[in-house]
Scaffold this active site. Structure first.
Site, PDB file in Angstrom:
ATOM      1  N   GLY A   1     -63.439  53.638 -44.390  1.00 10.73           N
ATOM      2  CA  GLY A   1     -63.575  52.182 -44.301  1.00 10.73           C
ATOM      3  C   GLY A   1     -64.768  51.827 -43.184  1.00 10.73           C
ATOM      4  N   GLY A   2     -64.305  51.547 -41.937  1.00 15.96           N
ATOM      5  CA  GLY A   2     -65.074  51.456 -40.920  1.00 15.96           C
ATOM      6  C   GLY A   2     -66.221  52.221 -40.466  1.00 15.96           C
TER       7      GLY A   2
ATOM      8  N   GLU B   1     -53.984  57.046 -48.798  1.00 15.29           N
ATOM      9  CA  GLU B   1     -54.112  56.328 -47.407  1.00 15.29           C
ATOM     10  C   GLU B   1     -52.889  55.629 -47.037  1.00 15.29           C
ATOM     11  OE1 GLU B   1     -58.601  54.780 -47.823  1.00 15.29           O
ATOM     12  OE2 GLU B   1     -57.231  53.383 -48.997  1.00 15.29           O
TER      13      GLU B   1
ATOM     14  N   GLU C   1     -54.997  47.326 -49.485  1.00 16.20           N
ATOM     15  CA  GLU C   1     -55.441  45.837 -49.011  1.00 16.20           C
ATOM     16  C   GLU C   1     -54.983  44.897 -50.540  1.00 16.20           C
ATOM     17  OE1 GLU C   1     -58.922  46.709 -47.411  1.00 16.20           O
ATOM     18  OE2 GLU C   1     -57.579  47.485 -45.734  1.00 16.20           O
TER      19      GLU C   1
ATOM     20  N   SER D   1     -58.814  55.701 -40.940  1.00 17.87           N
ATOM     21  CA  SER D   1     -59.441  55.976 -39.634  1.00 17.87           C
ATOM     22  C   SER D   1     -60.013  57.383 -39.663  1.00 17.87           C
ATOM     23  CB  SER D   1     -58.376  55.859 -38.592  1.00 17.87           C
ATOM     24  OG  SER D   1     -57.735  54.806 -38.410  1.00 17.87           O
TER      25      SER D   1
ATOM     26  N   HIS E   1     -56.073  49.950 -54.041  1.00 21.49           N
ATOM     27  CA  HIS E   1     -55.943  50.087 -52.408  1.00 21.49           C
ATOM     28  C   HIS E   1     -55.037  49.083 -51.803  1.00 21.49           C
ATOM     29  CE1 HIS E   1     -57.748  49.687 -48.277  1.00 21.49           C
ATOM     30  NE2 HIS E   1     -58.476  50.590 -48.602  1.00 21.49           N
TER      31      HIS E   1
ATOM     32  N   ASN F   1     -65.842  52.872 -48.386  1.00 20.82           N
ATOM     33  CA  ASN F   1     -65.427  51.603 -48.850  1.00 20.82           C
ATOM     34  C   ASN F   1     -65.868  50.608 -47.718  1.00 20.82           C
ATOM     35  OD1 ASN F   1     -63.992  49.265 -49.785  1.00 20.82           O
ATOM     36  ND2 ASN F   1     -61.880  50.242 -49.410  1.00 20.82           N
ATOM     37  N   TRP F   2     -66.708  49.628 -48.277  1.00 22.11           N
ATOM     38  CA  TRP F   2     -67.301  48.391 -47.558  1.00 22.11           C
ATOM     39  C   TRP F   2     -66.160  47.546 -47.189  1.00 22.11           C
ATOM     40  CZ3 TRP F   2     -73.091  48.024 -49.102  1.00 22.11           C
ATOM     41  CH2 TRP F   2     -73.851  49.328 -48.952  1.00 22.11           C
ATOM     42  N   LYS F   3     -65.325  47.464 -48.163  1.00 18.91           N
ATOM     43  CA  LYS F   3     -64.364  46.298 -48.068  1.00 18.91           C
ATOM     44  C   LYS F   3     -65.293  44.926 -48.102  1.00 18.91           C
ATOM     45  CE  LYS F   3     -61.132  49.017 -46.001  1.00 18.91           C
ATOM     46  NZ  LYS F   3     -59.821  49.229 -45.211  1.00 18.91           N
TER      47      LYS F   3
HETATM   48  P1  13P Z   1     -60.707  52.949 -42.244  1.00 22.87           P
HETATM   49  O1  13P Z   1     -61.672  54.117 -42.380  1.00 22.87           O
HETATM   50  O2  13P Z   1     -61.662  51.481 -41.616  1.00 22.87           O
HETATM   51  O3  13P Z   1     -59.283  53.165 -41.462  1.00 22.87           O
HETATM   52  O4  13P Z   1     -60.353  52.295 -43.719  1.00 22.87           O
HETATM   53  C1  13P Z   1     -59.747  53.223 -44.676  1.00 22.87           C
HETATM   54  C2  13P Z   1     -59.690  52.655 -46.073  1.00 22.87           C
HETATM   55  O5  13P Z   1     -59.048  51.617 -46.166  1.00 22.87           O
HETATM   56  C3  13P Z   1     -60.527  53.012 -47.022  1.00 22.87           C
HETATM   57  O6  13P Z   1     -60.319  52.712 -48.149  1.00 22.87           O
END
Ligand code: 13P
Length: 249
Positions: free
Chosen positions: A228-229, A161, A92, A207, A90, A10-12
């Site tokens: 994500g990251g 998550e 966010e 994470s 999600h 998930n690149w956000k």
């Molecule tokens: P991180 O892997 O950066 O913690 O993000 C997780 C996430 O929100 C994936 O949707």
């Protein structure tokens, strides 16, 4: 039933450094690989991944087909680009953009109706965990999020998550994550029956990195990761895929 591992990036609101090595390295993997770029880059990434093993998903969508919804995107638009997956609810979207469980449920229902692989995200905040309310919170998110789906569960994927683990470097321990995944599977069984529960894929997110993905994926009820990251640098993402494939065999 063996559940096929899904590794999803998930690149956000970010772009990956290079997509081509992901495409080149992953032709014959025995797992599913998904990338979810921002809306504006879906078309470009679609051209790059077309005819490859890498699938494409959107990070959000609106449940209406069209209309006066400034800034929103519909399932029909995603379909016209050949998108097969969508992430719904999600944390966010829930916490930064105030999306409710009811709105999330509308999107889930529409996604299934339109034939999308629909990833429903659930997760508790740190306050909810510390107050020992986390299982009740997840149960409620599942109950409302999965309302009215009836016999259309084969295209649902759940992502657990925990909000306190997202982007913080604080991963849930494999033990705690497995405890939640088992709980989620039990709740899905109550909602949709044992067969659906044993088939449904439950991803862990928060994470996830090269050095913790192996232990997480080794747990019985963890069927993949939403990342994500660590999905933004192709070397890291590829390494995670390689580790996941060894678990899968
Ligand atoms: P991180 O892997 O950066 O913690 O993000 C997780 C996430 O929100 C994936 O949707």
């Amino acid at each position: 039933m063996t559940r096929r591992i899904l590794i999803a990036g998930n690149w956000k609101m970010n772009l990956i450094d290079d997509i081509q090595p992901i495409i080149d390295n992953n032709a014959n993997r025995k797992l599913d690989i998904l990338v979810c770029p921002p809306f504006t880059h879906l078309g470009i990434v679609q051209s790059a991944v077309k005819d490859s093993a890498v699938k494409l998903g959107a990070q959000n969508v609106h449940d209406e087909d069209n209309g006066a919804f400034t800034g929103e995107i519909s399932y029909s638009f995603l379909k016209s680009l050949g998108i097969e997956y969508v992430i719904i609810g999600h944390s966010e979207r829930r916490h930064v953009f105030n999306e409710t469980d009811e709105f999330i449920n509308k999107k889930v229902r529409k996604g299934l109706k339109k034939g999308f692989q629909t990833i429903l995200c659930v997760g508790e905040t740190e306050t909810e965990r510390n107050a020992n309310r986390y299982k009740a919170v997840i149960e409620n998110q599942l109950k409302i999020g999965l309302m009215g789906i009836e016999n259309n569960f084969e295209n649902i994927i759940i992502a657990y998550e925990p909000v306190w683990a997202i982007g913080t470097g604080k991963t849930a321990t494999p033990f705690d994550a497995e405890d939640m995944h088992r709980f989620i599977r039990e709740k899905v069984a109550e909602i949709a029956g044992n067969e659906v529960a044993s088939d449904i894929r439950i991803l862990y997110g928060g994470s996830v990195k090269e050095d913790n993905v192996k232990e997480l994926l080794r747990q019985d009820n963890i069927d993949g990761a939403l990342i994500g990251g660590a999905s933004l640098k192709y070397e890291h993402f590829n390494k995670i895929i390689e580790i996941a494939e060894l678990i899968n065999i």
